[in-house]
Write a protein that holds these residues in place. Structure first.
Motif, PDB file in Angstrom:
ATOM      1  N   THR A   1      -5.240 -10.104 -11.802  1.00  0.00           N
ATOM      2  CA  THR A   1      -4.133  -9.538 -11.032  1.00  0.00           C
ATOM      3  C   THR A   1      -3.828 -10.540  -9.928  1.00  0.00           C
ATOM      4  O   THR A   1      -4.732 -10.967  -9.219  1.00  0.00           O
ATOM      5  N   TYR A   2      -2.592 -10.952  -9.829  1.00  0.00           N
ATOM      6  CA  TYR A   2      -2.254 -11.915  -8.781  1.00  0.00           C
ATOM      7  C   TYR A   2      -2.307 -11.236  -7.423  1.00  0.00           C
ATOM      8  O   TYR A   2      -2.014 -10.043  -7.319  1.00  0.00           O
ATOM      9  N   PRO A   3      -2.670 -12.001  -6.391  1.00  0.00           N
ATOM     10  CA  PRO A   3      -2.665 -11.415  -5.050  1.00  0.00           C
ATOM     11  C   PRO A   3      -1.272 -10.857  -4.744  1.00  0.00           C
ATOM     12  O   PRO A   3      -0.275 -11.532  -4.967  1.00  0.00           O
TER      13      PRO A   3
ATOM     14  N   SER B   1       8.915 -13.205 -21.996  1.00  0.00           N
ATOM     15  CA  SER B   1       8.677 -13.771 -20.668  1.00  0.00           C
ATOM     16  C   SER B   1       7.990 -12.742 -19.775  1.00  0.00           C
ATOM     17  O   SER B   1       8.364 -11.572 -19.767  1.00  0.00           O
ATOM     18  N   GLY B   2       6.952 -13.173 -19.071  1.00  0.00           N
ATOM     19  CA  GLY B   2       6.276 -12.281 -18.132  1.00  0.00           C
ATOM     20  C   GLY B   2       5.142 -11.479 -18.726  1.00  0.00           C
ATOM     21  O   GLY B   2       4.578 -10.626 -18.062  1.00  0.00           O
ATOM     22  N   CYS B   3       4.762 -11.762 -19.984  1.00  0.00           N
ATOM     23  CA  CYS B   3       3.717 -10.955 -20.618  1.00  0.00           C
ATOM     24  C   CYS B   3       2.324 -11.481 -20.319  1.00  0.00           C
ATOM     25  O   CYS B   3       1.340 -10.895 -20.741  1.00  0.00           O
ATOM     26  N   GLY B   4       2.226 -12.603 -19.617  1.00  0.00           N
ATOM     27  CA  GLY B   4       0.909 -13.085 -19.220  1.00  0.00           C
ATOM     28  C   GLY B   4       0.384 -14.276 -20.008  1.00  0.00           C
ATOM     29  O   GLY B   4      -0.783 -14.645 -19.856  1.00  0.00           O
ATOM     30  N   LYS B   5       1.234 -14.895 -20.807  1.00  0.00           N
ATOM     31  CA  LYS B   5       0.792 -16.046 -21.611  1.00  0.00           C
ATOM     32  C   LYS B   5       0.343 -17.199 -20.728  1.00  0.00           C
ATOM     33  O   LYS B   5      -0.743 -17.751 -20.898  1.00  0.00           O
ATOM     34  N   THR B   6       1.224 -17.551 -19.767  1.00  0.00           N
ATOM     35  CA  THR B   6       0.901 -18.677 -18.894  1.00  0.00           C
ATOM     36  C   THR B   6      -0.350 -18.391 -18.083  1.00  0.00           C
ATOM     37  O   THR B   6      -1.204 -19.258 -17.914  1.00  0.00           O
ATOM     38  N   THR B   7      -0.483 -17.156 -17.615  1.00  0.00           N
ATOM     39  CA  THR B   7      -1.654 -16.785 -16.834  1.00  0.00           C
ATOM     40  C   THR B   7      -2.929 -17.014 -17.643  1.00  0.00           C
ATOM     41  O   THR B   7      -3.902 -17.584 -17.147  1.00  0.00           O
ATOM     42  N   LEU B   8      -2.905 -16.606 -18.897  1.00  0.00           N
ATOM     43  CA  LEU B   8      -4.071 -16.773 -19.760  1.00  0.00           C
ATOM     44  C   LEU B   8      -4.392 -18.261 -19.925  1.00  0.00           C
ATOM     45  O   LEU B   8      -5.548 -18.686 -19.809  1.00  0.00           O
TER      46      LEU B   8
HETATM   47  N1  LIG Z   1       1.745 -16.993  -8.909  1.00  0.00           N
HETATM   48  C1  LIG Z   1       2.002 -15.705  -9.176  1.00  0.00           C
HETATM   49  N2  LIG Z   1       1.941 -14.772  -8.198  1.00  0.00           N
HETATM   50  C2  LIG Z   1       2.174 -13.475  -8.463  1.00  0.00           C
HETATM   51  N3  LIG Z   1       2.501 -12.993  -9.676  1.00  0.00           N
HETATM   52  C3  LIG Z   1       2.589 -13.858 -10.696  1.00  0.00           C
HETATM   53  C4  LIG Z   1       2.349 -15.261 -10.508  1.00  0.00           C
HETATM   54  N4  LIG Z   1       2.510 -15.878 -11.697  1.00  0.00           N
HETATM   55  C5  LIG Z   1       2.839 -14.914 -12.588  1.00  0.00           C
HETATM   56  N5  LIG Z   1       2.886 -13.700 -12.003  1.00  0.00           N
HETATM   57  C6  LIG Z   1       3.179 -12.430 -12.671  1.00  0.00           C
HETATM   58  O1  LIG Z   1       2.240 -12.253 -13.701  1.00  0.00           O
HETATM   59  C7  LIG Z   1       2.855 -11.799 -14.882  1.00  0.00           C
HETATM   60  C8  LIG Z   1       2.607 -12.739 -16.032  1.00  0.00           C
HETATM   61  O2  LIG Z   1       3.208 -13.964 -15.761  1.00  0.00           O
HETATM   62  P1  LIG Z   1       3.097 -15.206 -16.705  1.00  0.00           P
HETATM   63  O3  LIG Z   1       1.682 -15.368 -17.130  1.00  0.00           O
HETATM   64  O4  LIG Z   1       3.714 -16.359 -16.016  1.00  0.00           O
HETATM   65  O5  LIG Z   1       3.981 -14.768 -17.940  1.00  0.00           O
HETATM   66  P2  LIG Z   1       4.565 -15.616 -19.148  1.00  0.00           P
HETATM   67  O6  LIG Z   1       4.011 -16.995 -19.086  1.00  0.00           O
HETATM   68  O7  LIG Z   1       4.139 -14.869 -20.352  1.00  0.00           O
HETATM   69  O8  LIG Z   1       6.040 -15.593 -18.996  1.00  0.00           O
HETATM   70  C9  LIG Z   1       4.332 -11.629 -14.551  1.00  0.00           C
HETATM   71  O9  LIG Z   1       4.563 -10.288 -14.282  1.00  0.00           O
HETATM   72  C10 LIG Z   1       4.523 -12.460 -13.324  1.00  0.00           C
HETATM   73  O10 LIG Z   1       5.495 -11.877 -12.494  1.00  0.00           O
END
Ligand SMILES: Nc1ncnc2c1ncn2[C@@H]1O[C@H](COP(=O)(O)OP(=O)(O)O)[C@@H](O)[C@H]1O
Ligand SMILES: [Mg+2]
Lengths: 297, 363
Positions: B12-14, B40-47
């Protein structure tokens, strides 16, 4: 200057005489006229800045007798190094020139070493009190230098560094810090986080990423800030006069001897004050505008 | 080279209220190419960023090659990455960009030169080695980013939408090139995209994500052919899968006013459900063709020739809410808006979903 104002019509693509005859050429004429006007404006501004410099330089390199002549020649007809030579030979001038350089570069190093990390933190991290910190930075500049210098003089006296270049370096470094921080922070903001992260992934520690990637990319901002610092220090008279007695910087020295010196010396003093600052700017300009095959982004 | 194991990753992002990744577990075998696909926004980049060490998970564990790297710094994970924005270093030449990672590892200069020459050759960058990135096109910059990543001989290669900033034609050609390069390297690869075409064409396996969770994991054809829920079916494929409301009663399935025997695994079922069918699995014939007696009548609304097929948007059934069906007809098929056609839903191409949960009703 004029290049960046170019509206993008490349040279050599202007319509040739053999093209169709019924082309509306009015916009082209307007475009050319605007370009000419802009160039004219640039020349006017340049003259406005350069003319006083020229006159000071001319007077500094004219003999005293020629300077008193009437009418004064505006062309460099009889040059002589008599005035400037005597000025440089007079007591305290060369030493104070040295002091000025030491103080200028000292303040530069101090404000960069302290300011750049602070700027990086401001640009990259969200932390409590960030906004008030930024405001607080500007407070040093809100106080008049005289108000600041008198208690400082007392402090430095008791610390035993009164009348040293260190004292002036500390003052000038502190004065330059806000601009250094604000200028470089705005440049750090424009360095993409991705690029820094790429450096991390490809093997850099945070410090290495900063050194190999972020700092080089922020170089124009650091250069701009250092010009600012150096020129500020070079021109600052009040604080330097209060904090020193014998180890005067050049402007402080010139100021104290101004009343007793003849007109020609004043021109020579002005010239000696302008040239090093100009040289410094000319050197820093390289990093200021030229970035890796592009103009600044 | 190494296998990746992700267990229960939560992030969970801060300041965020939703979990960016919600208890994600995924194993990637040594040398496998796994695509993370999702909107977009499903969490791929985060993973991906947690894999890279650019973000730390709140809970869960990541091992690469058997080593726990969950909280290790990026530079200690022996991986390389291609960024969506390329992230090439603008102040270094193409040559220095490609060799950057090796130089940071203090590899001898001769060896770096050899590696850089190899990668530049592979990605057709040799003529540009001494240029700065500002003087390259977007496609060339992307190649630099890929070259920089592949010279590393890393255990794991991560790519975050590496093709999304290229124009359509370049994207297609580079996609094939990338597939070949990664195949030849044999590096374990995790590739993020929101483009279903890319996912299907590149991946050994595709993990479809939605709101921080993996909703389906499987090989591309299986994911395409048997979507685990209506979301996956609607996200994959161009056009996406068609969904029609249907009911089952007494062993009879009725779709769009057309009754037929329900398949064996739905015999015990009774009530509403959703039927999914791909555009290319719908047979189509003109209304006057004699053989199409048992088809569903539909009205043609839009005709879109795509060259290799004709895409028809048809509506089935009258009333306030007619169901819309996208049909992919052979390129020779001729129809005009307003025509009536007969549609034939092949029984073994139909997929069944629970009307409530939207989950597949598997045999
Ligand atoms: N640096 C950040 N701070 C707060 N929230 C973030 C940040 N990066 C991504 N998010 C949130 O986390 C979720 C997943 O984002 P992200 O992994 O970038 O999605 P994707 O790459 O699938 O488009 C989104 O809801 C986005 O708004
Ligand atoms: Mg993303």
């Amino acid at each position: 200057m004029t290049k960046s104002l170019d509206t993008g019509v490349p040279a050599g693509t202007e319509p040739t005489a053999s093209g169709p005859a019924d082309v509306d050429r009015a916009p082209l004429r307007r475009h050319r006229r605007n370009r000419a006007l802009i160039q004219l404006g640039c020349i006017a501004v340049t003259l406005f800045m350069a003319l006083p410099l020229y006159l000071v330089a001319l007077a500094a390199f004219t003999s005293r007798s020629a300077l008193d002549r009437f009418p004064l020649s505006l062309l460099p007809t009889d040059l002589s190094t008599e005035t400037i030579g005597r000025f440089l030979a007079s007591t305290g001038i060369l030493a104070s020139l040295g002091n000025s350089l030491i103080v200028g570069f000292g303040a530069l190093v101090l404000s960069t070493v302290v300011g750049v990390p602070a700027a990086y933190a401001l640009a990259r991290y969200a932390f409590r009190g960030k906004d008030s910190y930024q405001l607080f930075l500007l407070f040093t500049r809100a106080l008049p230098i005289v108000v600041l210098s008198v208690p400082l003089a007392q402090l430095f006296l008791s610390a035993g560094i009164y009348d040293t270049t260190y004292a002036v370096i500390l003052l000038h470094g502190a004065l330059a810090l806000p601009t250094t921080i604000l200028i470089t922070a705005s440049v750090f903001v424009s360095v993409p986080v991705d690029v820094e992260e790429a450096a991390r992934v490809f093997g850099c520690t945070p410090a290495q990423a900063f050194r190999h990637v972020v700092a080089p990319m922020a170089l124009p901002g650091i250069a701009a800030a250092s010009i600012f610092t150096f020129v500020l220090s070079w021109n600052e008279v009040l604080g330097a006069s209060i904090l020193t007695l014998n180890r005067r910087t050049l402007p402080a020295q010139v100021l104290t001897s101004l009343n007793e010196s003849p007109l020609a010396y004043r021109f020579a003093g002005g010239f000696a004050l302008v040239v090093p600052a100009l040289l410094f700017i000319a050197v820093m300009r390289r990093w200021l505008t030229n970035m890796w095959g592009t103009t600044i982004r | 080279m190494a296998e990746i194991r992700m267990e229960g990753l939560v992030k969970t992002y801060p300041g965020g209220t939703e979990r960016a990744t919600d208890d994600v577990s995924l194993d990637v075998a040594d040398g496998e190419f796994v695509v993370l696909l999702g909107p977009s926004g499903c969490g791929k980049t985060t993973l991906l960023r947690m894999l890279a060490g650019l973000e730390f998970p709140d809970a869960g564990k990541i091992t690469i090659g058997g080593e726990d790297v969950t909280y290790r710094a990026p530079q200690d994970r022996n991986l390389s990455m291609v960024f969506q924005s390329y992230a090439v270093f603008p102040h270094r030449t193409v040559r220095a960009n490609i060799g950057f990672g090796l130089a940071m590892r203090k590899v001898p200069a001769a060896q770096i030169a050899q590696k850089v020459a190899w990668a530049a050759e592979l990605l057709q960058l040799t003529p540009y080695l001494d240029r700065y990135p500002a003087k390259l096109s977007g496609g060339q910059r992307q190649r630099v980013a890929v070259a920089r990543a592949i010279v590393m001989d890393a255990d794991v290669l991560l790519m975050d939408e590496p093709l999304s900033n290229l124009d359509a034609l370049l994207r297609l050609s580079f996609r094939a090139e990338l597939k070949k390069i990664v195949q030849d390297l044999g590096t374990t690869t995790v590739y993020v995209t929101h483009d279903q075409g890319e996912a299907l064409s590149l991946g050994d396996r595709v993990a479809v994500m939605r709101t921080g969770r993996i909703v389906q994991l499987g090989d591309p054809l299986e994911v395409y052919d048997r979507p685990a829920d209506t979301f996956v079916g609607g996200f994959l494929g161009s056009p996406p899968m068609n969904f029609l409301p249907a009911t089952v009663h007494d062993g009879q399935l009725s779709v769009a006013g057309h009754a037929r025997p329900a398949p064996a695994h739905l015999q015990g079922h009774s009530g509403d459900l959703v039927v999914g069918v791909r555009a290319e699995h719908i047979g189509i014939s003109g209304i006057n063709d004699t053989d199409g007696t048992n088809g569903i009548e539909a009205r043609v609304d839009v005709v879109e020739p795509t060259g290799s097929a004709v895409l028809l948007t048809t509506s089935v059934g009258a009333g306030p809410g007619p169901a819309v069906l996208k049909v992919s007809a052979p390129p020779t098929f001729r129809a005009r808006p307003g025509d009536t056609v007969r549609l034939d839903l092949a029984p073994d191409a139909l997929r069944y979903y629970d009307a409530e949960t939207q989950l597949a009703l598997e045999p």
